[in-house]
Design a protein around this motif. Structure first.
Motif, PDB file in Angstrom:
ATOM      1  N   GLU A  61       0.836  -1.214   0.000  1.00  0.00           N
ATOM      2  CA  GLU A  61       0.000   0.000   0.000  1.00  0.00           C
ATOM      3  C   GLU A  61       0.866   1.258   0.000  1.00  0.00           C
ATOM      4  OE1 GLU A  61      -3.049   0.008  -0.588  1.00  0.00           O
ATOM      5  OE2 GLU A  61      -3.838  -1.948   0.005  1.00  0.00           O
ATOM      6  N   GLU A  62       1.961   1.228   0.751  1.00  0.00           N
ATOM      7  CA  GLU A  62       2.872   2.372   0.786  1.00  0.00           C
ATOM      8  C   GLU A  62       3.455   2.639  -0.595  1.00  0.00           C
ATOM      9  OE1 GLU A  62       6.528   3.625   3.697  1.00  0.00           O
ATOM     10  OE2 GLU A  62       6.822   1.800   2.523  1.00  0.00           O
ATOM     11  N   HIS A  63       3.905   1.575  -1.273  1.00  0.00           N
ATOM     12  CA  HIS A  63       4.521   1.751  -2.591  1.00  0.00           C
ATOM     13  C   HIS A  63       3.473   2.135  -3.638  1.00  0.00           C
ATOM     14  CE1 HIS A  63       7.889   1.322  -5.325  1.00  0.00           C
ATOM     15  NE2 HIS A  63       7.099   0.683  -6.170  1.00  0.00           N
ATOM     16  N   ARG A  64       2.283   1.598  -3.496  1.00  0.00           N
ATOM     17  CA  ARG A  64       1.186   1.932  -4.423  1.00  0.00           C
ATOM     18  C   ARG A  64       0.865   3.427  -4.340  1.00  0.00           C
ATOM     19  NH1 ARG A  64      -4.657   1.621  -4.482  1.00  0.00           N
ATOM     20  NH2 ARG A  64      -5.403   0.725  -6.445  1.00  0.00           N
ATOM     21  N   GLN A  65       0.817   3.941  -3.116  1.00  0.00           N
ATOM     22  CA  GLN A  65       0.539   5.360  -2.932  1.00  0.00           C
ATOM     23  C   GLN A  65       1.667   6.213  -3.506  1.00  0.00           C
ATOM     24  OE1 GLN A  65      -2.411   6.630  -1.727  1.00  0.00           O
ATOM     25  NE2 GLN A  65      -1.526   8.532  -2.565  1.00  0.00           N
ATOM     26  N   PHE A 106       6.631  -3.061 -11.301  1.00  0.00           N
ATOM     27  CA  PHE A 106       6.886  -1.769 -10.669  1.00  0.00           C
ATOM     28  C   PHE A 106       6.922  -1.870  -9.140  1.00  0.00           C
ATOM     29  CE2 PHE A 106       6.171  -0.249 -14.859  1.00  0.00           C
ATOM     30  CZ  PHE A 106       6.826   0.973 -14.928  1.00  0.00           C
ATOM     31  N   TYR A 107       6.617  -3.036  -8.638  1.00  0.00           N
ATOM     32  CA  TYR A 107       6.764  -3.309  -7.212  1.00  0.00           C
ATOM     33  C   TYR A 107       8.041  -4.120  -6.968  1.00  0.00           C
ATOM     34  CZ  TYR A 107       1.967  -1.680  -6.867  1.00  0.00           C
ATOM     35  OH  TYR A 107       0.837  -0.903  -6.930  1.00  0.00           O
ATOM     36  N   GLY A 108       8.241  -5.142  -7.809  1.00  0.00           N
ATOM     37  CA  GLY A 108       9.406  -6.006  -7.651  1.00  0.00           C
ATOM     38  C   GLY A 108      10.724  -5.258  -7.729  1.00  0.00           C
ATOM     39  N   MET A 109      10.803  -4.215  -8.589  1.00  0.00           N
ATOM     40  CA  MET A 109      12.056  -3.479  -8.736  1.00  0.00           C
ATOM     41  C   MET A 109      12.422  -2.706  -7.468  1.00  0.00           C
ATOM     42  SD  MET A 109      11.004  -0.212 -11.167  1.00  0.00           S
ATOM     43  CE  MET A 109      10.591  -1.257 -12.556  1.00  0.00           C
ATOM     44  N   ASN A 152      11.769  -4.102  -4.452  1.00  0.00           N
ATOM     45  CA  ASN A 152      11.779  -5.147  -3.424  1.00  0.00           C
ATOM     46  C   ASN A 152      10.472  -5.164  -2.626  1.00  0.00           C
ATOM     47  OD1 ASN A 152      13.130  -7.351  -2.379  1.00  0.00           O
ATOM     48  ND2 ASN A 152      14.056  -6.210  -0.698  1.00  0.00           N
ATOM     49  N   VAL A 153       9.375  -4.906  -3.314  1.00  0.00           N
ATOM     50  CA  VAL A 153       8.043  -4.928  -2.708  1.00  0.00           C
ATOM     51  C   VAL A 153       7.237  -6.020  -3.406  1.00  0.00           C
ATOM     52  CG1 VAL A 153       5.890  -3.634  -2.377  1.00  0.00           C
ATOM     53  CG2 VAL A 153       8.098  -2.480  -2.116  1.00  0.00           C
ATOM     54  N   PHE A 154       6.507  -6.815  -2.632  1.00  0.00           N
ATOM     55  CA  PHE A 154       5.693  -7.881  -3.223  1.00  0.00           C
ATOM     56  C   PHE A 154       4.388  -7.310  -3.764  1.00  0.00           C
ATOM     57  CE2 PHE A 154       8.065 -10.164   0.215  1.00  0.00           C
ATOM     58  CZ  PHE A 154       8.934 -10.830  -0.636  1.00  0.00           C
ATOM     59  N   TYR A 155       4.049  -7.707  -4.996  1.00  0.00           N
ATOM     60  CA  TYR A 155       2.787  -7.264  -5.589  1.00  0.00           C
ATOM     61  C   TYR A 155       1.642  -8.095  -5.031  1.00  0.00           C
ATOM     62  CZ  TYR A 155      -1.015  -6.353  -8.774  1.00  0.00           C
ATOM     63  OH  TYR A 155      -2.237  -6.011  -9.282  1.00  0.00           O
ATOM     64  N   LEU A 156       0.557  -7.432  -4.644  1.00  0.00           N
ATOM     65  CA  LEU A 156      -0.623  -8.106  -4.109  1.00  0.00           C
ATOM     66  C   LEU A 156      -1.853  -7.756  -4.934  1.00  0.00           C
ATOM     67  CD1 LEU A 156       1.410  -8.106  -1.661  1.00  0.00           C
ATOM     68  CD2 LEU A 156      -0.590  -7.900  -0.184  1.00  0.00           C
ATOM     69  N   ASP A 157      -2.564  -8.791  -5.411  1.00  0.00           N
ATOM     70  CA  ASP A 157      -3.843  -8.501  -6.067  1.00  0.00           C
ATOM     71  C   ASP A 157      -4.871  -8.181  -4.985  1.00  0.00           C
ATOM     72  OD1 ASP A 157      -4.487 -10.975  -4.983  1.00  0.00           O
ATOM     73  OD2 ASP A 157      -4.296 -12.045  -6.880  1.00  0.00           O
ATOM     74  N   GLU A 158      -6.053  -7.752  -5.386  1.00  0.00           N
ATOM     75  CA  GLU A 158      -7.016  -7.194  -4.430  1.00  0.00           C
ATOM     76  C   GLU A 158      -7.383  -8.169  -3.315  1.00  0.00           C
ATOM     77  OE1 GLU A 158     -11.347  -4.919  -4.296  1.00  0.00           O
ATOM     78  OE2 GLU A 158     -10.438  -5.455  -6.226  1.00  0.00           O
ATOM     79  N   ILE A 159      -7.581  -9.446  -3.634  1.00  0.00           N
ATOM     80  CA  ILE A 159      -8.028 -10.391  -2.602  1.00  0.00           C
ATOM     81  C   ILE A 159      -6.868 -10.884  -1.724  1.00  0.00           C
ATOM     82  CG2 ILE A 159     -10.013 -11.172  -3.936  1.00  0.00           C
ATOM     83  CD1 ILE A 159      -8.427 -13.691  -4.665  1.00  0.00           C
ATOM     84  N   SER A 160      -5.644 -10.397  -2.000  1.00  0.00           N
ATOM     85  CA  SER A 160      -4.488 -10.744  -1.157  1.00  0.00           C
ATOM     86  C   SER A 160      -4.127  -9.616  -0.204  1.00  0.00           C
ATOM     87  CB  SER A 160      -3.276 -11.077  -2.030  1.00  0.00           C
ATOM     88  OG  SER A 160      -3.546 -12.166  -2.874  1.00  0.00           O
ATOM     89  N   ARG A 161      -4.837  -8.510  -0.272  1.00  0.00           N
ATOM     90  CA  ARG A 161      -4.503  -7.346   0.552  1.00  0.00           C
ATOM     91  C   ARG A 161      -5.141  -7.450   1.933  1.00  0.00           C
ATOM     92  NH1 ARG A 161      -5.644  -3.276  -4.579  1.00  0.00           N
ATOM     93  NH2 ARG A 161      -4.150  -4.355  -5.944  1.00  0.00           N
ATOM     94  N   TRP A 162      -4.430  -6.903   2.903  1.00  0.00           N
ATOM     95  CA  TRP A 162      -4.891  -6.986   4.285  1.00  0.00           C
ATOM     96  C   TRP A 162      -6.259  -6.339   4.463  1.00  0.00           C
ATOM     97  CZ3 TRP A 162      -3.443  -9.949   8.126  1.00  0.00           C
ATOM     98  CH2 TRP A 162      -3.892  -9.658   9.421  1.00  0.00           C
TER      99      TRP A 162
END
Length: 524
Positions: free
Chosen positions: A51-55, A71-74, A76-86
């Motif tokens: 969420e921090e990187h998305r913002q 754009f997350y992996g570069m 070192n952030v894991f990409y999460l689809d909507e149903i994987s988010r907290w």
């Protein structure tokens, strides 16, 4: 210092989480709920980072890239689809199928992020059959933690370490993970100083050695990008924990393709490591069959380690993987210091080959799963005179040809969790300072009674290649000038004499009753 969570009850984040985890008792065994809690901690942390990187992408005008994993992996952030988010998990936390939703979230995160392949639990929450009310309560507790708010505090890592240690305490002797106390790992790191190069752990458990190595580098203003991590772990659930532990801290590591036995399925057969840090299982019996591994290249130049005990198998595995200038620091049971037979032959060869640099006897009660005193071994492939840059310091090392430094640390330490012992930061600094002073030219090292002694090869040879520190260190204020082996043999003789005397007394007593006309049987 544990950081308070601001809930008004004065408890730290770790303590509040532990209280919530304890509520799972009755639904699952303590050995299981560590995987529940740490899996959820990982999920919350991964989501906060996402969420921090998305913002940030949105703030930087890159909104069109917010659903592109690259754009997350570069960063070192894991990409999460909507149903994987907290946020999705919390929104559905009161639903009857929340366990299935958590499993789905973890599965999708692993599927979308190559670094996590094989790391996360598979259908774990659904299989456990957790009580929904208790699981929901635990989710609420974790939801209160902002895992990335304090950039200076490794909050998730700290919780992770706390939980592993608490689980080790709760599970007791002979159960669960053999967690290596942090102060022992810190001591090994301060002694072998893994600034840059390859670090290897052949029995890496949940990855604690690696984490502390990285912390050592960061605390000494080094660059963790100059370290490569290799490890192996036999137990599948622990292998997953290790991968999660490294991922939580953004540490890249090669733990092999799968969980596997280091002896029978070496995942890194050609590895040459600059540093080895390990706490292998103590005194493994029947670790190989009679006809197995007799010609293994790891024993080349040495006798084959006995199948009755794997201690020297672990030692030779590590020796075989040391680079030309490599150092190893590892923990073993004290019995390896003086065993006979093939162990004696291997130990003698290690000393003759100028590999053994230091032997440290640790205090009792440092481990959560055993109260015995254990030993730290330091091996060094390059004990020659040299000038070497270590961090920001230029050091002039003296030639330590076949010398060994013995340290008795049994009177050092401070209380921890009431009945355990740990080394303080000052203790670790003092011990490491002694070791590094001994290594160098004109740094003021002196043999100190009841603490340290530098033994020459000739002295060790006279002691028949025993590495028991009490054979070398002088004891003046304690009744410990008696060698441990000699003391045990004396006790063994004394005990045998007592048993014989007891047997004789029984016979005499039976004869007395017999003379009085009574027959007495001592059979159960």
């Amino acid at each position: 210092m544990a950081k308070k969570n601001g809930n008004g009850n004065g408890k730290s984040i770790e303590e509040s989480l532990w209280d919530s985890a304890n509520k799972l008792r009755g639904s699952v065994e303590p050995a299981e709920y560590k995987h529940v809690v740490l899996g959820l901690i990982f999920l919350k942390f991964a989501s906060d980072k996402f969420e921090e990187h998305r913002q940030k992408l949105i703030d930087d005008g890159k909104e069109k890239y917010i659903d592109m994993p690259d754009f997350y992996g570069m960063s070192n952030v894991f990409y999460l689809d909507e149903i994987s988010r907290w946020s999705y998990i919390i929104k559905n936390s009161k639903q009857n199928d929340i366990a299935l939703k958590i499993d789905t979230a973890l599965h999708n995160i692993e599927k979308n992020n190559k670094a996590l392949r094989g790391a996360l639990p598979d259908n774990y929450f659904s299989r456990l059959g957790l009580d929904n009310t208790k699981l929901s309560s635990l989710l609420d507790t974790i939801n209160d933690i902002d895992t990335i708010k304090d950039k200076q505090q490794d909050i998730v890592g700290r919780v992770y370490e706390y939980f592993l240690s608490k689980f080790a305490l709760a599970e007791g002797k002979g159960k669960g993970e053999f967690y290596t106390p942090k102060s022992i790992v810190n001591l090994i790191a301060e002694m072998i100083e893994p600034y840059k190069g390859i670090i290897y752990d052949p029995a890496c458990g949940s990855g604690g050695m690696f984490v502390q190595s990285i912390k050592f580098i960061e605390s000494h203003h080094g660059n963790k990008r100059e370290i490569s991590i290799y490890g192996q772990e036999y137990t599948n659930t622990t292998y997953k924990l290790a991968k999660m532990n490294l991922a939580i801290r953004g540490i890249a590591g090669n733990l092999g393709e799968k969980a596997a036995d280091t002896f029978h399925n070496d995942q890194h057969p050609d590895l040459k490591a600059d540093y080895i840090m390990a706490n292998p299982p103590f005194n493994q019996k029947d670790w190989r069959a009679d006809n197995e591994l007799n010609d293994d290249p790891r024993w080349r130049g040495y006798d084959v380690p006995p199948k009755s005990n794997a201690n020297y198998g672990w030692i030779l595995n590590m020796v075989s993987k040391l680079s030309e200038n490599g150092m190893a620091g590892f923990v073993l049971a004290n019995g390896a210091l003086s065993g006979g037979g093939d162990e004696y032959k291997i130990r003698r060869k290690l000393i003759e080959n100028n590999l053994v640099e230091a032997i440290l006897i640790l205090p009792q009660d440092m481990f959560y799963t055993t109260n015995i005193s254990v030993t730290v071994w330091i091996l060094n492939k390059n004990k020659k005179e040299q000038i070497k840059q270590v961090g920001d310091e230029t050091r002039h090392y003296r030639n330590r040809e076949k010398e060994v430094l013995f340290l008795d640390l049994r009177q050092i330490g401070e209380p921890f969790e009431k009945k355990f012992t740990q080394f303080s930061v000052d203790h670790i600094s003092q011990i490491a300072k002694t070791f590094h002073a001994w290594q160098q030219v004109d740094k003021g090292y002196e043999n100190t009674p009841e603490y340290c002694y530098s033994a020459s090869f000739e002295e060790i040879e006279k002691k028949d290649f025993s590495l028991v520190p009490s054979k070398y260190i002088e004891f003046v204020n304690r009744d410990e000038n008696i060698d441990f082996d000699d003391k045990m043999k004396a006790l063994q003789t004394e005990f045998s004499d007592l048993l014989k005397a007891e047997e004789q007394s029984k016979k005499e007593l039976l004869n007395v009753f017999k003379e009085l006309g009574y027959e007495i049987s001592l059979e159960p």
